[in-house]
Design a protein around this motif. Structure first.
Motif, short mmCIF file in Angstrom:
data_model
loop_
_atom_site.label_atom_id
_atom_site.label_comp_id
_atom_site.label_asym_id
_atom_site.label_seq_id
_atom_site.Cartn_x
_atom_site.Cartn_y
_atom_site.Cartn_z
N PHE A 80 0.84 -1.19 0.00
CA PHE A 80 0.00 0.00 0.00
C PHE A 80 0.87 1.24 0.00
O PHE A 80 1.94 1.26 0.61
CB PHE A 80 -0.93 0.03 1.22
CG PHE A 80 -2.03 -0.99 1.17
CD1 PHE A 80 -2.89 -1.07 0.09
CD2 PHE A 80 -2.23 -1.86 2.23
CE1 PHE A 80 -3.91 -2.00 0.05
CE2 PHE A 80 -3.24 -2.80 2.20
CZ PHE A 80 -4.08 -2.87 1.11
N SER A 81 0.41 2.28 -0.66
CA SER A 81 1.15 3.54 -0.72
C SER A 81 0.22 4.70 -0.40
O SER A 81 -0.90 4.77 -0.91
CB SER A 81 1.74 3.74 -2.12
OG SER A 81 2.40 4.98 -2.19
N THR A 82 0.70 5.61 0.42
CA THR A 82 -0.08 6.81 0.77
C THR A 82 0.43 8.04 0.03
O THR A 82 -0.02 9.14 0.29
CB THR A 82 -0.05 7.06 2.28
OG1 THR A 82 1.31 7.20 2.68
CG2 THR A 82 -0.73 5.93 3.04
N VAL A 83 1.35 7.82 -0.89
CA VAL A 83 1.85 8.92 -1.72
C VAL A 83 1.66 8.52 -3.19
O VAL A 83 1.66 7.34 -3.52
CB VAL A 83 3.35 9.23 -1.44
CG1 VAL A 83 3.53 9.75 -0.04
CG2 VAL A 83 4.21 8.02 -1.67
N PRO A 84 1.48 9.51 -4.06
CA PRO A 84 1.31 9.18 -5.48
C PRO A 84 2.49 8.37 -6.00
O PRO A 84 3.64 8.64 -5.68
CB PRO A 84 1.24 10.55 -6.15
CG PRO A 84 0.79 11.49 -5.08
CD PRO A 84 1.40 10.94 -3.81
N ARG A 85 2.18 7.36 -6.77
CA ARG A 85 3.19 6.49 -7.37
C ARG A 85 3.25 6.75 -8.86
O ARG A 85 2.34 7.30 -9.45
CB ARG A 85 2.82 5.02 -7.11
CG ARG A 85 2.59 4.68 -5.66
CD ARG A 85 3.83 4.76 -4.85
NE ARG A 85 4.68 3.67 -5.28
CZ ARG A 85 5.90 3.45 -4.85
NH1 ARG A 85 6.42 4.24 -3.99
NH2 ARG A 85 6.59 2.44 -5.29
N GLY A 86 4.32 6.29 -9.44
CA GLY A 86 4.49 6.43 -10.88
C GLY A 86 3.58 5.47 -11.63
O GLY A 86 3.06 4.50 -11.08
#
Length: 184
Positions: A80-86
């Motif tokens: 899971f990511s809470t920051v925008p990903r590429g």
């Protein structure tokens, strides 16, 4: 102020409000299911590319859970990511076989090629860089994954052309809203 964010990075640009409006429809089937929180988080991340604070707040509200409980689930699982990903998440295997066969050099070359460090995303949001510990292709080491594509026997000198093929759209990931895979 409403910031524009890109969903799965190949879909239309959405405002935060538009994302929240779509969210209820995406997670509705999981609200009353035991263990439905994780699939709902996966679907939201797959659709929007990451889990913003407002998305986590809405999910916690819809599941009748505290924000801290939902945030701790997100924090526990590395996918899971809470920051925008590429648009493309590049994962370098640093398991034993890959490490011994050049995984560290592959990672170093990717950092240089992309101009970012592990956990970061390029300014154009094309690529994010991560590491992993085994992708089950030890005999083909070193291995990287770009989204769900496994690339084996990677040579640091060939990474530039591989990344360019993705950036130029020669290798394209399908865009789906119900994909359960790891989006980063």
């Amino acid at each position: 102020m409403t910031e524009n964010v890109t969903g799965c990075n190949c879909c239309e640009e959405l405002t935060e409000q538009e994302m929240l409006e779509q969210l209820d429809g995406l997670i509705a089937d999981y609200l009353d299911k035991p263990g439905g929180l994780i699939p709902a988080l996966q679907i939201a991340q797959s659709r929007f590319g990451y889990l913003s604070e407002s998305i986590l707040k809405q999910i916690s509200s819809r599941f009748n859970k505290s924000y801290s409980e939902v945030a701790s689930v997100v924090g526990f699982y590395s996918f899971f990511s809470t920051v925008p990903r590429g648009r493309y998440v590049v994962r370098v295997c640093l398991g034993t076989a890959c490490y011994v066969r050049g995984g560290k050099e592959v990672l170093s070359s990717l950092k240089k090629e992309l101009g970012i460090d592990v956990g970061e995303t390029t300014e154009d949001r094309q690529f994010s860089l991560d590491v992993g510990r085994c992708y089950g292709a030890c005999g083909l080491a070193p291995v990287i994954m770009i989204n769900d594509d496994v690339h084996q026997r990677i040579k640091p000198t060939r990474l530039g052309e591989l990344l360019k093929a993705y950036a130029d759209g020669q290798i394209e990931e399908p865009c789906t809203t119900d994909e359960m895979g790891d989006a980063g």
